[in-house]
Scaffold this motif. Structure first.
Motif, short mmCIF file in Angstrom:
data_model
loop_
_atom_site.label_atom_id
_atom_site.label_comp_id
_atom_site.label_asym_id
_atom_site.label_seq_id
_atom_site.Cartn_x
_atom_site.Cartn_y
_atom_site.Cartn_z
N ALA A 176 67.32 56.19 43.33
CA ALA A 176 66.27 55.74 44.06
C ALA A 176 66.12 55.54 44.96
O ALA A 176 65.20 55.11 45.76
N PRO A 177 65.73 53.44 44.48
CA PRO A 177 64.81 52.84 45.09
C PRO A 177 66.54 52.34 46.24
O PRO A 177 65.51 51.51 47.43
N LEU A 178 67.13 52.69 46.53
CA LEU A 178 68.52 52.22 47.44
C LEU A 178 68.24 53.49 48.25
O LEU A 178 68.39 53.09 49.68
N LEU A 179 67.65 55.03 48.55
CA LEU A 179 67.43 55.76 48.90
C LEU A 179 65.97 56.52 49.27
O LEU A 179 65.23 57.20 49.25
N SER A 180 65.11 55.36 50.42
CA SER A 180 64.43 55.46 50.89
C SER A 180 64.00 56.48 51.52
O SER A 180 64.98 56.89 51.91
N GLU A 181 63.14 57.01 52.58
CA GLU A 181 63.06 58.47 53.32
C GLU A 181 63.43 57.89 54.54
O GLU A 181 64.39 58.66 54.77
N VAL A 182 64.13 56.83 54.92
CA VAL A 182 64.46 56.19 56.14
C VAL A 182 65.55 56.54 56.19
O VAL A 182 66.63 56.85 57.89
N THR A 183 66.65 56.00 55.16
CA THR A 183 67.65 56.01 54.32
C THR A 183 68.37 56.66 54.82
O THR A 183 69.54 57.45 55.55
N ILE A 184 68.13 57.67 54.14
CA ILE A 184 67.89 59.38 53.67
C ILE A 184 68.35 59.90 55.36
O ILE A 184 69.51 60.56 55.38
N VAL A 185 66.63 60.26 55.63
CA VAL A 185 66.99 60.27 57.07
C VAL A 185 68.50 60.04 58.02
O VAL A 185 69.22 60.18 58.71
N VAL A 214 83.92 60.14 56.64
CA VAL A 214 83.06 60.54 55.85
C VAL A 214 82.73 59.11 54.84
O VAL A 214 80.85 59.27 54.37
N PRO A 215 82.84 57.89 54.58
CA PRO A 215 82.05 56.71 54.03
C PRO A 215 81.16 56.22 54.81
O PRO A 215 80.51 55.75 54.51
N ALA A 216 81.21 56.68 56.26
CA ALA A 216 79.99 56.33 57.52
C ALA A 216 78.78 57.08 56.61
O ALA A 216 77.65 55.93 56.83
N ILE A 217 78.90 58.10 56.04
CA ILE A 217 77.57 58.20 55.02
C ILE A 217 76.78 58.24 54.84
O ILE A 217 75.93 57.70 54.14
N PHE A 218 77.57 56.90 53.78
CA PHE A 218 76.46 55.52 52.68
C PHE A 218 76.65 54.36 53.42
O PHE A 218 76.47 53.57 52.58
N ILE A 219 76.84 54.33 54.40
CA ILE A 219 77.34 52.72 55.49
C ILE A 219 75.44 52.35 55.49
O ILE A 219 75.14 51.44 55.44
N PRO A 220 74.39 53.69 56.46
CA PRO A 220 73.14 53.02 55.74
C PRO A 220 72.71 51.93 54.29
O PRO A 220 71.74 51.66 54.57
N ILE A 221 72.83 52.83 53.79
CA ILE A 221 72.57 52.52 52.27
C ILE A 221 72.60 51.08 52.07
O ILE A 221 71.97 49.86 52.25
N ILE A 222 73.76 50.48 52.47
CA ILE A 222 74.46 49.43 51.95
C ILE A 222 73.00 47.73 53.86
O ILE A 222 72.85 47.36 53.70
N ILE A 223 73.06 48.80 54.65
CA ILE A 223 72.63 48.17 56.28
C ILE A 223 71.09 47.99 55.77
O ILE A 223 70.82 47.14 55.98
N PHE A 224 70.27 48.94 55.36
CA PHE A 224 69.29 48.35 54.77
C PHE A 224 69.32 47.85 53.31
O PHE A 224 68.00 47.73 53.26
N LEU A 225 70.10 47.96 52.87
CA LEU A 225 69.76 46.85 51.74
C LEU A 225 69.85 45.38 51.93
O LEU A 225 69.25 44.42 51.78
N PHE A 226 70.15 45.12 53.46
CA PHE A 226 69.81 43.55 54.30
C PHE A 226 68.40 43.74 55.11
O PHE A 226 68.64 42.65 55.88
N ILE A 227 68.46 44.32 55.54
CA ILE A 227 67.46 44.68 56.57
C ILE A 227 66.18 44.60 55.91
O ILE A 227 65.28 44.91 54.53
#
Length: 227
Positions: A176-185, A214-227
């Protein structure tokens, strides 16, 4: 529940497909199958487009697709799925036709949307399963339509749904902490773009190796960890 409804919908779809095949001979049967496939593909295309345009940051989608494509190609995910489908076809002696296409198409369609992620989180964190029940009903209808055109591979996508949503539900407190609303979008936008690619393949316009993205779907999680 979601896994069960996918199986039920797919079984009914296969039954309808068999009736159509038995009731129409030769070229007529082929025309019905072709028309059904293209109709489903257009609906899948609509789902993909409406989801992809919800992105709030196109750059994140582009970066995710590039990184995901590199990872997918290095792992050759498409080849793994094709080999799995071939093994299933061999065990069934090819009686059910191609398995891989139905499996990939249905798995992505059922799992890349925000309902899959948010519904699983709600179930794991708050024991609120209403969204998953709603999604289960929608997936049952979708699996019926897909199975009637793509065959038995759709049934096997139920296993992917179980593992994917089940993992999020069981690990909800940590995920849950990794999946903010904007990350899910953004995850949904990337996934929807893959659905567009699936639809284009189904229409015979392209031959994109969608599973490799398919791995591209999970890349936003990594991106938002460093933003």
């Amino acid at each position: 529940m979601n896994c069960f409804t996918v199986i039920v919908g797919a079984v009914v779809g296969l039954f309808v497909k068999r009736i159509i095949g038995a009731g129409a001979e030769g070229r007529l049967s082929g025309r019905i199958s072709d028309a059904l496939m293209k109709g489903v593909a257009l609906c899948v295309l609509l789902i993909g487009i409406t989801g992809a345009i919800k992105t709030q940051n196109v750059i994140i989608v582009i970066v995710s697709m590039v990184i995901g494509a590199v990872i997918g190609e290095l792992c050759n995910l498409e080849g793994l799925v094709e080999r799995l489908g071939k093994k299933i076809e061999d065990k069934t002696r090819g009686r059910f036709g191609s398995v891989a296409q139905g499996f990939v198409t249905a798995s992505l369609l059922f799992c890349v949307g925000s309902m899959a992620i948010v519904g699983a989180l709600n179930g794991g964190l708050m024991r609120d399963h209403e969204m998953l029940y709603t999604k289960s009903l929608l997936d049952m209808i979708s699996s019926f339509v897909l199975a009637s055109s793509l065959g038995i591979g759709v049934i096997f996508s139920a296993a992917f749904v179980l593992v994917y949503q089940g993992s999020i539900t069981l690990l909800a407190a940590w995920v849950a902490p990794l999946l903010s609303e904007v990350t899910i979008v953004e995850m949904s936008a990337v996934g929807s773009l893959l659905i567009v690619a699936l639809a284009l393949n189904m229409l015979g316009i392209t031959k994109i190796k969608v599973m490799n993205y398919v791995p591209a779907i999970f890349i936003p999680i990594i991106i938002f960890l460093f933003i």
